[in-house]
Motif scaffolding. Structure first.
Motif, mmCIF file in Angstrom:
data_model
loop_
_atom_site.group_PDB
_atom_site.id
_atom_site.type_symbol
_atom_site.label_atom_id
_atom_site.label_comp_id
_atom_site.label_asym_id
_atom_site.label_seq_id
_atom_site.Cartn_x
_atom_site.Cartn_y
_atom_site.Cartn_z
ATOM 1 N N ASP A 190 35.015 38.510 37.732
ATOM 2 C CA ASP A 190 36.209 39.216 37.261
ATOM 3 C C ASP A 190 36.874 39.968 38.411
ATOM 4 O O ASP A 190 37.280 41.137 38.259
ATOM 5 N N GLY A 191 36.900 39.355 39.561
ATOM 6 C CA GLY A 191 37.581 39.964 40.705
ATOM 7 C C GLY A 191 36.762 40.988 41.476
ATOM 8 O O GLY A 191 37.178 41.462 42.519
ATOM 9 N N ILE A 192 35.573 41.338 40.972
ATOM 10 C CA ILE A 192 34.737 42.317 41.694
ATOM 11 C C ILE A 192 33.778 41.564 42.605
ATOM 12 O O ILE A 192 33.086 40.632 42.157
ATOM 13 N N ASN A 193 33.717 41.964 43.861
ATOM 14 C CA ASN A 193 32.777 41.338 44.778
ATOM 15 C C ASN A 193 31.340 41.553 44.275
ATOM 16 O O ASN A 193 30.941 42.686 43.966
ATOM 17 N N ALA A 194 30.580 40.472 44.201
ATOM 18 C CA ALA A 194 29.229 40.554 43.622
ATOM 19 C C ALA A 194 28.350 41.547 44.363
ATOM 20 O O ALA A 194 27.423 42.124 43.781
ATOM 21 N N MET A 195 28.623 41.771 45.663
ATOM 22 C CA MET A 195 27.815 42.734 46.407
ATOM 23 C C MET A 195 28.013 44.149 45.883
ATOM 24 O O MET A 195 27.218 45.034 46.141
ATOM 25 N N ASP A 207 20.581 48.079 45.545
ATOM 26 C CA ASP A 207 22.005 47.952 45.272
ATOM 27 C C ASP A 207 22.767 48.933 46.154
ATOM 28 O O ASP A 207 22.249 49.987 46.498
ATOM 29 N N ARG A 208 23.999 48.547 46.504
ATOM 30 C CA ARG A 208 24.824 49.487 47.270
ATOM 31 C C ARG A 208 25.077 50.729 46.445
ATOM 32 O O ARG A 208 25.099 50.670 45.216
ATOM 33 N N GLU A 209 25.302 51.837 47.158
ATOM 34 C CA GLU A 209 25.639 53.108 46.483
ATOM 35 C C GLU A 209 26.814 52.903 45.533
ATOM 36 O O GLU A 209 26.840 53.407 44.423
ATOM 37 N N SER A 210 27.790 52.114 46.047
ATOM 38 C CA SER A 210 29.040 51.968 45.309
ATOM 39 C C SER A 210 28.958 50.896 44.216
ATOM 40 O O SER A 210 29.929 50.657 43.505
ATOM 41 N N ALA A 211 27.780 50.245 44.091
ATOM 42 C CA ALA A 211 27.669 49.130 43.140
ATOM 43 C C ALA A 211 27.938 49.596 41.713
ATOM 44 O O ALA A 211 27.525 50.683 41.323
ATOM 45 N N VAL A 212 28.645 48.749 40.968
ATOM 46 C CA VAL A 212 29.017 49.146 39.608
ATOM 47 C C VAL A 212 28.266 48.319 38.569
ATOM 48 O O VAL A 212 27.680 47.284 38.871
ATOM 49 N N GLU A 213 28.295 48.825 37.375
ATOM 50 C CA GLU A 213 27.715 48.144 36.219
ATOM 51 C C GLU A 213 28.823 47.270 35.640
ATOM 52 O O GLU A 213 29.955 47.730 35.521
ATOM 53 N N LEU A 214 28.531 46.019 35.301
ATOM 54 C CA LEU A 214 29.568 45.205 34.662
ATOM 55 C C LEU A 214 29.626 45.605 33.190
ATOM 56 O O LEU A 214 28.613 45.539 32.503
ATOM 57 N N LYS A 215 30.767 46.039 32.718
ATOM 58 C CA LYS A 215 30.831 46.483 31.318
ATOM 59 C C LYS A 215 31.243 45.311 30.434
ATOM 60 O O LYS A 215 30.424 44.607 29.872
ATOM 61 N N LYS A 216 32.536 45.092 30.348
ATOM 62 C CA LYS A 216 32.986 43.966 29.535
ATOM 63 C C LYS A 216 33.352 42.832 30.472
ATOM 64 O O LYS A 216 34.355 42.900 31.168
ATOM 65 N N VAL A 217 32.511 41.815 30.509
ATOM 66 C CA VAL A 217 32.770 40.715 31.425
ATOM 67 C C VAL A 217 33.673 39.711 30.726
ATOM 68 O O VAL A 217 33.390 39.317 29.595
ATOM 69 N N SER A 218 34.742 39.311 31.393
ATOM 70 C CA SER A 218 35.534 38.270 30.735
ATOM 71 C C SER A 218 35.074 36.891 31.214
ATOM 72 O O SER A 218 35.287 35.900 30.532
ATOM 73 N N GLY A 219 34.422 36.829 32.382
ATOM 74 C CA GLY A 219 33.794 35.570 32.761
ATOM 75 C C GLY A 219 34.585 34.742 33.740
ATOM 76 O O GLY A 219 34.621 33.518 33.649
ATOM 77 N N ASN A 220 35.175 35.421 34.729
ATOM 78 C CA ASN A 220 35.890 34.691 35.765
ATOM 79 C C ASN A 220 35.007 34.712 37.013
ATOM 80 O O ASN A 220 34.760 35.765 37.577
ATOM 81 N N VAL A 221 34.526 33.554 37.413
ATOM 82 C CA VAL A 221 33.561 33.520 38.524
ATOM 83 C C VAL A 221 34.133 32.715 39.686
ATOM 84 O O VAL A 221 34.590 31.593 39.495
ATOM 85 N N ILE A 222 34.113 33.324 40.876
ATOM 86 C CA ILE A 222 34.605 32.615 42.054
ATOM 87 C C ILE A 222 33.541 32.637 43.156
ATOM 88 O O ILE A 222 32.972 33.690 43.467
#
Ligand code: ADP
Ligand code: MG
Length: 592
Positions: A415-420, A341-356
């Motif tokens: 949710d607007g966060i790039n999956a990478m 994972d990238r250094e900057s990669a985050v944990e998804l906390k509360k996902v609302s479920g918007n997928v693009i």
């Protein structure tokens, strides 16, 4: 000419790979150098003690000169020494074996754990494209073969070489002439060891390969018994079995032929050496060159001298085999892992479920393009159905959503966060998945459901099972939730297995869901029942549903119609029917 250069290059590469594997085995062994040093010292003790016994026996013989002229004091001392030597030999041998086993099994444990944990870090693509049998084989059988080779090497190689060298030294010390005679006959021992013994080894190896082949045929027969009966191919599989049996017979006979001549040939050579030493020795005794006791000692060395040749050659053959097995195991350890994972990669906390998915391109085979220009937008809580003929790329889209495979270009946002920029585990964990192939582990029904939520209480488990409409059949089982099932689900029907998998997802419902042909193998009645479970599961959850029977997805918010890797139509059921295109064709072919 060019071919020759090519084969030469191939050989060179093969040799350097072989040498690299050997180097690597040595590096693994280096970790155990202290144990190795101890093992070699013990080997020296074993061989020295074994070889000193004949010297003492010789001295004992020499202390019995004639009737009434026996040096009893010396004789008793010698017998005592012999007993002590034998004791040292036995203890050293035991300690050496223990140490060697420790080295071998510690090394293998390391290798196995490395390979096993590596498997979990490999891209799904590797597992998909490699035969599962071959992976299992590498982790279990190849590692076992490596251990057998190493152990044999450790125990027989040092002792063998030491025995040969020390025996020669001891013989030469008594008589240079006899030493020369023994060395002169050495090539004979070599021939037996390196030709006959090697052939025996090769044929025995063939024999075990044939046995494995036969086991394969039997396995295929047992697993496919219904198919075989249905297609009436009993006689065909019998013929396959017969031919495997014939091959086994041939290789067994060959192995036994060479094994049978090893013993007489070795005996013949031993006897020749024995006779030669006996004659040369007797002449030298007459001339006063040595005593009768010394002759006795030299004779027993002559017997011991040629034995290790066979052992060493067997070790060589076994070691070669081990190196090949090791290289297969190492090849797993060396596979390229999924990038971190990238250094900057985050944990998804509360996902609302918007997928693009935006402008995605992907292909399995980089030479053949497959998915191009893929755009999907799934709003929070929307139900997206993906339909299309077999092989059009439905599962591929799921693979991309889960990042089981990396897209070649394009972007994905949750949710607007790039999956990478999202941790892989966190992304995968945001989805609940039910696939056509159910996955159960051996254990109780209860444990299988609780897999999604370790430590879940029985009440929670039962509630999830009720919601999944699984409680009914579970309660009818003799042991209810404590019924033990195998990893293949035992006697449960495919519908029941599917219900268990749904109950598992129900117990810990993530915000997003993926259902890939989850009901395709079920009958329509069961499908209707499960559909109720699914509807409940999908309430307010962004869901991607791949379905074969279009009647199950008519209420989806968006239906994506795929063909050859492309989305060719999209919209709601009614809209698509009105379009009178590919979807309506598909629909009418099922229900028209
Ligand atoms: N791991 C893989 N490696 C190479 N090709 C694959 C792999 N998985 C699927 N394919 C190929 O990609 C195409 C789409 O497969 P898939 O998405 O599984 O189809 P489906 O729509 O039936 O789910 C098929 O032609 C299939 O053979
Ligand atoms: Mg599929």
């Amino acid at each position: 000419m060019k071919d020759k250069v090519n084969t030469d290059n191939f050989k060179k590469r093969k040799n350097s790979a072989y040498n690299a594997t050997i180097k690597r085995i040595f590096m693994l062994m280096a970790k155990h150098r202290l144990r190795f040093a101890a093992s070699i010292c013990l080997a020296v003790a074993v061989v020295a003690a074994t070889l000193l016994v004949p010297v003492l026996t010789g001295e004992a013989v020499d202390s019995i000169i004639s009737e009434g002229n026996v040096d009893f004091e010396k004789l008793i001392k010698i017998i005592l020494y012999i007993i002590i030597l034998m004791f040292i030999c036995a203890v050293s041998r035991y300690a050496m074996d223990v140490i060697n086993n420790l080295i071998a099994y510690d090394m293998l444990k390391d290798i196995r754990i490395k390979a096993f944990s590596k498997l979990q870090k490999l891209p799904v693509g590797f597992i998909d494209s490699t035969s599962h049998g071959s992976i299992i084989n590498r982790l279990i059988n190849d590692v076992n073969k490596l251990s057998e080779g190493l152990l044999l090497g450790f125990t027989q190689f040092f002792t063998g070489i030491l025995t040969i060298v020390l025996t020669l030294i001891l013989i030469f010390r008594v008589s240079a002439g006899i030493g020369m005679a023994v060395v002169g006959l050495t090539p004979l021992s070599m021939v037996v060891a390196f030709f006959i013994a090697k052939k025996t080894h090769t044929y025995f190896k063939n024999q075990s390969i044939c046995q494995a082949d036969m086991a394969g045929v039997v396995n295929e027969m047992i697993e496919g018994i219904s198919c075989i009966k249905a297609f009436g191919t009993e006689s065909k599989i019998c013929r396959v079995f017969e031919s495997a049996d014939e091959k086994l017979r041939q290789s067994a006979l060959n192995a036994i032929f060479f094994q049978s001549i090893t013993n007489p040939a070795t005996r013949f050579i031993n006897s020749s050496i024995y006779a030669l030493v006996g004659i040369v020795g007797a002449l030298s005794v007459i001339k006063g060159g040595m005593s009768i006791g010394q002759l006795a000692a030299v004779l027993s060395y002559a017997v011991q001298y040629s034995k290790p040749f066979n052992e060493i050659s067997a070790v060589f053959a076994e070691l070669q085999n081990s190196v090949v097995c090791a290289s297969r195991v190492f090849s797993i350890i060396d596979e390229t892992e999924v990038p971190a994972d990238r250094e900057s990669a985050v944990e998804l906390k509360k996902v609302s479920g918007n997928v693009i998915l935006k402008d995605v391109e992907f292909s399995y085979n980089k030479g053949r393009e497959f998915i191009k220009n893929l755009n999907i937008e799934a709003g929070k809580g929307q139900h997206i159905a993906i339909v299309g003929p077999t092989g059009c790329g439905k599962t591929t889209i799921i693979n991309l959503l889960m990042r089981f495979y990396e897209m070649d270009s394009g972007e994905m946002f949750i949710d607007g966060i790039n999956a990478m920029n999202i941790k892989r585990n966190s992304l995968a964990g945001s989805y609940g998945m039910v696939l056509q192939d159910t996955w159960l582990k051996s254990g109780t029904i209860k444990e299988n459901i609780a897999m999604s939520k370790p430590g879940a209480g029985i009440d929670e488990i039962k509630r999830a099972a009720k919601e999944a409409y699984a409680d009914g059949f579970i309660s009818r089982l003799p042991n209810g939730y404590d019924t033990v099932i195998g990893h293949d689900g035992g006697n449960l029907s495919s519908g029941e297995k599917q219900l268990l998998c749904i109950a598992r997802v129900m117990l810990n419902l993530p915000t997003m869901l993926i259902l890939d042909e989850a009901t395709s193998s079920l009958d329509t009645m069961t499908e209707m029942r499960i559909k109720k479970a699914f509807d409940k599961m999908m309430e307010q959850r962004t869901s991607f549903v791949v379905a074969h029977r279009l009647s199950t997805i008519t209420s989806a918010d968006i239906i994506l119609v795929m063909k050859d890797g492309n989305i060719i139509e999209r919209g709601k059921h009614e809209e698509l029917l009105k379009l009178n295109g590919f979807y309506s064709q598909l629909y009418n072919s099922q229900y028209g």
